[in-house]
Design an enzyme around this catalytic site. Structure first.
Site, PDB file in Angstrom:
ATOM      1  N   THR A  50      52.281  59.907  13.771  1.00 49.73           N
ATOM      2  CA  THR A  50      53.399  59.716  14.694  1.00 49.73           C
ATOM      3  C   THR A  50      54.711  59.685  13.932  1.00 49.73           C
ATOM      4  OG1 THR A  50      51.917  58.430  16.113  1.00 49.73           O
ATOM      5  CG2 THR A  50      54.271  58.262  16.558  1.00 49.73           C
ATOM      6  N   TYR A 138      41.486  57.015   7.025  1.00 50.80           N
ATOM      7  CA  TYR A 138      42.121  57.504   8.251  1.00 50.80           C
ATOM      8  C   TYR A 138      41.387  58.756   8.704  1.00 50.80           C
ATOM      9  CZ  TYR A 138      45.970  59.223  11.276  1.00 50.80           C
ATOM     10  OH  TYR A 138      46.727  59.692  12.328  1.00 50.80           O
ATOM     11  N   LYS A 166      40.786  53.627  10.172  1.00 51.61           N
ATOM     12  CA  LYS A 166      41.490  53.947  11.405  1.00 51.61           C
ATOM     13  C   LYS A 166      40.888  55.251  11.912  1.00 51.61           C
ATOM     14  CE  LYS A 166      45.511  56.040  13.368  1.00 51.61           C
ATOM     15  NZ  LYS A 166      46.843  56.623  13.208  1.00 51.61           N
TER      16      LYS A 166
END
Length: 340
Positions: A50, A138, A166
């Protein structure tokens, strides 16, 4: 095992405001950081997807973390995105961010080249042997080599500095399999979801929190969903999840990622500037239309006024039957396992 607190709660993968020259707007980034903390997020996650980490230079990525560490002043933990294009530079990033005092770093699996699970393991093993700071894996298979369950288990078993994952796949069974594989030997290992549309079900099956892009726009709602779910107030949480899905879908699918989120943060009162990815004239027009839609959605939640001309009356687009079914399936599975 790390002596630091377990990673849990809502970590905001924040955007980066840009000035008229397209450079980091330090003053606005500091203001945005304070605003997120004041509205209850548990932690901050700069230099993620993001945050458009690939669109900044190494020096800029480091400066973003410096600014946010300084502004945060230890009020909340920082999970710093440390992924670089190769393992040597990634380890250097780990060392630099460790020196700044971040709680942990997040590292995406190798991107551009699609690698085998064995190569993904070797990559993270090299980091695990050399990092001075705790590491969060991730997994974002739409952008990088996937991290499968056996690889997560091997890394968790062999490297105490690897403390969390994550996962942005939104795959609930995949998360269940990871938790089953890792928790018996590493009960302190954290599981975070990056998929806002299924935050509630993923918390119910054992996730410790999330790195959720919606929390950069409506931190009040994302935090509320976390609190209601973890408190077992499931009927209330379900309604908040419906609302969050509507907003998440509008921001994610109506513009190039993450331009929809940038437009929404503008509506919360921040000067985000023009993103670094050039847009065509048609895309700019579409983004203007999306901004009106987002303003109407935010107005429904009381976060902004309606746009000029008002908002159309529309039926709710969330498939509540589908969300209800997901939640009920999760609860049934937890009961079958004697966990609820």
């Amino acid at each position: 095992m790390s002596n630091s607190a377990k990673l849990q709660g809502i970590f905001t993968p924040n955007l980066v405001p840009l000035d008229a020259q397209g450079d980091i707007d330090e003053g606005e980034l500091r203001r945005y950081t304070d605003w997120l903390i004041d509205r209850g997020v548990h932690g901050l996650y700069p230099n993620g997807s993001t945050g458009e980490f690939t669109r900044f230079t190494v020096e800029e990525r480091r400066r973003i973390i410096e600014i946010m560490v300084d502004q945060t002043r230890g009020r909340v933990p920082i999970l710093a995105g440390a992924a670089e294009a190769n393992v040597k530079e990634t380890i250097k990033a780990c060392e630099f961010y460790h020196g700044l005092g971040v709680r942990a770093v997040a590292i995406v699996a190798p991107f551009y080249y699609k690698l085998s699970p064995e190569s993904v393991y070797a990559y993270f093993a090299e980091i695990g042997r050399n990092t001075p700071v705790d590491v969060t894996l991730y997994n974002i298979p739409m952008f990088a080599s996937p991290i499968d369950v056996p690889t997560v288990q091997r890394l968790a078993d062999n490297f105490e500095k690897i403390v969390a994952i994550k996962d942005s796949s939104g795959d609930i069974p995949h998360m269940i399999r990871m938790i089953q594989a890792v928790r018996p030997n590493r009960p302190e290992f954290s599981f975070l979801t990056g998929w806002d549309a299924a935050l509630m079900p993923l918390l119910l099956i054992g996730c410790d929190g999330g790195t959720n892009a919606t929390s950069g726009v409506v931190p009040e709602i994302t935090r509320k969903l976390y609190d209601l779910t973890t408190a077992g107030r499931l009927d209330e949480a379900r309604q908040v999840q419906y609302d969050l899905v509507t907003l998440f879908d509008a921001m994610l699918y109506s513009a190039e990622f993450p331009e929809g989120f940038r437009a929404a943060v503008e509506l919360r009162g921040f000067n985000m500037g023009t993103g670094r990815q050039p847009m065509s004239e048609n895309q700019s027009t579409d983004l203007g239309m999306l901004s009106k839609t987002l303003q109407c959605l935010l107005a429904e939640q009381g976060f902004t006024g309606q746009p000029v001309g008002g908002c159309p009356v529309q039926a709710n687009t969330v498939d509540r039957t589908e969300v209800d079914a997901i939640v009920q399936n999760v609860l049934s599975e937890l009961q079958r396992r004697g966990m609820a």
